[in-house]
Design a protein around this motif. Structure first.
Motif, mmCIF file in Angstrom:
data_model
loop_
_atom_site.group_PDB
_atom_site.id
_atom_site.type_symbol
_atom_site.label_atom_id
_atom_site.label_comp_id
_atom_site.label_asym_id
_atom_site.label_seq_id
_atom_site.Cartn_x
_atom_site.Cartn_y
_atom_site.Cartn_z
ATOM 1 N N ASP A 197 0.712 -1.195 0.127
ATOM 2 C CA ASP A 197 -0.134 0.476 -0.175
ATOM 3 C C ASP A 197 0.732 1.293 0.060
ATOM 4 O OD1 ASP A 197 -1.992 -1.467 0.053
ATOM 5 O OD2 ASP A 197 -2.394 -1.585 2.559
ATOM 6 N N GLY A 198 2.469 1.331 -0.304
ATOM 7 C CA GLY A 198 3.068 2.600 0.230
ATOM 8 C C GLY A 198 3.328 2.759 1.767
ATOM 9 N N TRP A 199 3.584 2.404 2.655
ATOM 10 C CA TRP A 199 3.753 2.483 3.856
ATOM 11 C C TRP A 199 5.400 2.692 3.934
ATOM 12 C CZ3 TRP A 199 0.210 6.090 6.215
ATOM 13 C CH2 TRP A 199 -0.863 5.625 5.695
ATOM 14 N N GLY A 200 5.670 1.851 3.188
ATOM 15 C CA GLY A 200 7.348 2.491 3.003
ATOM 16 C C GLY A 200 7.368 3.498 2.555
ATOM 17 N N SER A 201 7.182 3.709 1.896
ATOM 18 C CA SER A 201 7.702 5.197 0.984
ATOM 19 C C SER A 201 6.907 6.184 1.668
ATOM 20 C CB SER A 201 7.454 4.978 -0.730
ATOM 21 O OG SER A 201 7.990 3.743 -1.222
ATOM 22 N N LYS A 202 6.016 5.775 2.395
ATOM 23 C CA LYS A 202 5.355 6.649 2.548
ATOM 24 C C LYS A 202 6.202 7.576 4.111
ATOM 25 C CE LYS A 202 0.668 6.694 1.476
ATOM 26 N NZ LYS A 202 -0.599 5.543 1.379
ATOM 27 N N VAL A 203 6.507 6.562 5.159
ATOM 28 C CA VAL A 203 7.258 6.332 5.814
ATOM 29 C C VAL A 203 8.648 6.514 5.920
ATOM 30 C CG1 VAL A 203 8.879 4.705 8.350
ATOM 31 C CG2 VAL A 203 5.964 5.339 7.602
ATOM 32 N N LEU A 204 9.484 6.220 5.014
ATOM 33 C CA LEU A 204 10.567 6.911 4.881
ATOM 34 C C LEU A 204 10.879 8.141 4.263
ATOM 35 C CD1 LEU A 204 13.441 5.981 4.375
ATOM 36 C CD2 LEU A 204 12.457 5.225 1.570
ATOM 37 N N LEU A 205 9.778 8.975 3.444
ATOM 38 C CA LEU A 205 9.310 10.162 3.233
ATOM 39 C C LEU A 205 9.767 10.755 4.218
ATOM 40 C CD1 LEU A 205 7.975 9.867 -0.444
ATOM 41 C CD2 LEU A 205 10.635 9.997 -0.563
ATOM 42 N N ALA A 206 8.713 10.867 5.494
ATOM 43 C CA ALA A 206 8.513 10.795 5.993
ATOM 44 C C ALA A 206 9.766 11.767 7.093
ATOM 45 C CB ALA A 206 7.317 10.704 7.221
ATOM 46 N N GLU B 297 13.480 11.752 5.492
ATOM 47 C CA GLU B 297 14.296 12.188 5.469
ATOM 48 C C GLU B 297 13.626 13.142 5.948
ATOM 49 O OE1 GLU B 297 13.667 10.591 1.062
ATOM 50 O OE2 GLU B 297 14.964 9.313 1.444
ATOM 51 N N ALA B 298 12.687 13.776 5.590
ATOM 52 C CA ALA B 298 12.057 14.680 5.538
ATOM 53 C C ALA B 298 12.479 15.738 6.744
ATOM 54 C CB ALA B 298 10.733 15.464 5.046
ATOM 55 N N GLU B 299 11.617 14.904 8.163
ATOM 56 C CA GLU B 299 12.569 15.536 9.589
ATOM 57 C C GLU B 299 13.622 15.041 9.562
ATOM 58 O OE1 GLU B 299 11.526 15.847 13.739
ATOM 59 O OE2 GLU B 299 10.467 16.520 11.459
ATOM 60 N N ALA B 300 14.725 14.160 9.146
ATOM 61 C CA ALA B 300 15.913 14.713 8.966
ATOM 62 C C ALA B 300 17.210 16.163 8.619
ATOM 63 C CB ALA B 300 16.758 13.398 8.595
ATOM 64 N N ARG C 10 16.015 18.982 11.158
ATOM 65 C CA ARG C 10 17.027 18.457 12.114
ATOM 66 C C ARG C 10 18.526 18.758 11.512
ATOM 67 N NH1 ARG C 10 15.362 14.657 16.371
ATOM 68 N NH2 ARG C 10 12.484 14.563 16.235
ATOM 69 N N GLY C 11 18.127 19.410 10.400
ATOM 70 C CA GLY C 11 19.026 19.817 10.024
ATOM 71 C C GLY C 11 20.155 18.380 9.200
ATOM 72 N N CYS C 12 19.660 17.486 9.036
ATOM 73 C CA CYS C 12 20.674 16.828 8.210
ATOM 74 C C CYS C 12 20.386 16.861 6.486
ATOM 75 C CB CYS C 12 20.820 15.202 8.413
ATOM 76 S SG CYS C 12 20.340 14.860 10.045
ATOM 77 N N ASP C 13 21.685 16.794 6.188
ATOM 78 C CA ASP C 13 21.623 17.252 4.475
ATOM 79 C C ASP C 13 22.298 15.910 4.012
ATOM 80 O OD1 ASP C 13 24.503 16.420 5.344
ATOM 81 O OD2 ASP C 13 25.403 18.788 4.601
ATOM 82 N N ARG C 14 22.111 14.169 4.688
ATOM 83 C CA ARG C 14 22.615 13.507 4.482
ATOM 84 C C ARG C 14 22.091 12.099 5.538
ATOM 85 N NH1 ARG C 14 26.299 15.728 6.814
ATOM 86 N NH2 ARG C 14 27.901 14.727 7.769
ATOM 87 N N ILE C 15 21.880 10.621 4.728
ATOM 88 C CA ILE C 15 21.261 9.832 5.279
ATOM 89 C C ILE C 15 21.301 8.411 5.213
ATOM 90 C CG2 ILE C 15 18.888 9.085 3.795
ATOM 91 C CD1 ILE C 15 17.390 9.055 6.093
#
Length: 142
Positions: free
Chosen positions: A79-88, A90-93, A96-101
């Motif tokens: 249902d795309g929840w993995g992508s939604k969680v990952l994108l959320a 990345e946005a939170e990172a 918080r000032g992160c430029d890499r993950i």
């Protein structure tokens, strides 16, 4: 084991020890780098009954976000929840000032999922668990 005035012990997980080690390493790392922005966060998905659908746990430090764990309930994986969680995450990172993950995923888990989201392989730990590999991946967030 005892040597001189020191005692070495091995045992089960010790939350107090883990906190002390974390605090001591934070101090050491700050002295070495001047960076003290260590933090952690999570992303959680629940269904209408309040049951866990999936989530992610991550840490941040020095402009890097490290993903520790990601899990999505089997009936929600398509249902795309993995992508939604990952994108959320990345946005939170980024917030918080992160430029890499960075993340690692065993070959029997989801390295292809991360690669489809722009992560590139940076290395592998071989033979963990037997016959598999731990794939280490990285993505720039800028």
């Amino acid at each position: 084991m005892t040597s001189d005035d020191k005692t070495l012990t091995v045992g089960e997980q010790d939350a107090e020890l883990e906190q002390r080690l974390s605090d001591e390493l934070d101090t050491f790392n700050f002295v070495a780098t001047g960076v003290s922005d260590r933090g952690s966060f999570s992303v959680k998905v629940t269904d209408e009954a309040g049951e866990l659908v999936g989530g992610l746990a991550a840490w941040t430090w020095g402009g890097l976000c490290g993903i520790d764990m990601v899990w999505i309930r089997e009936d929600s994986r398509k249902d795309g929840w993995g992508s939604k969680v990952l994108l959320a995450a990345e946005a939170e990172a980024q917030r918080r000032g992160c430029d890499r993950i960075a993340v690692s995923s065993f070959t029997f888990q989801a390295p292809g999922f991360y690669q489809r989201h722009g992560y590139v392989e940076t290395g592998r730990t071989l033979g963990i668990p037997a016959g598999h590999e731990d794939v280490h991946m990285f993505k720039s967030l800028v």
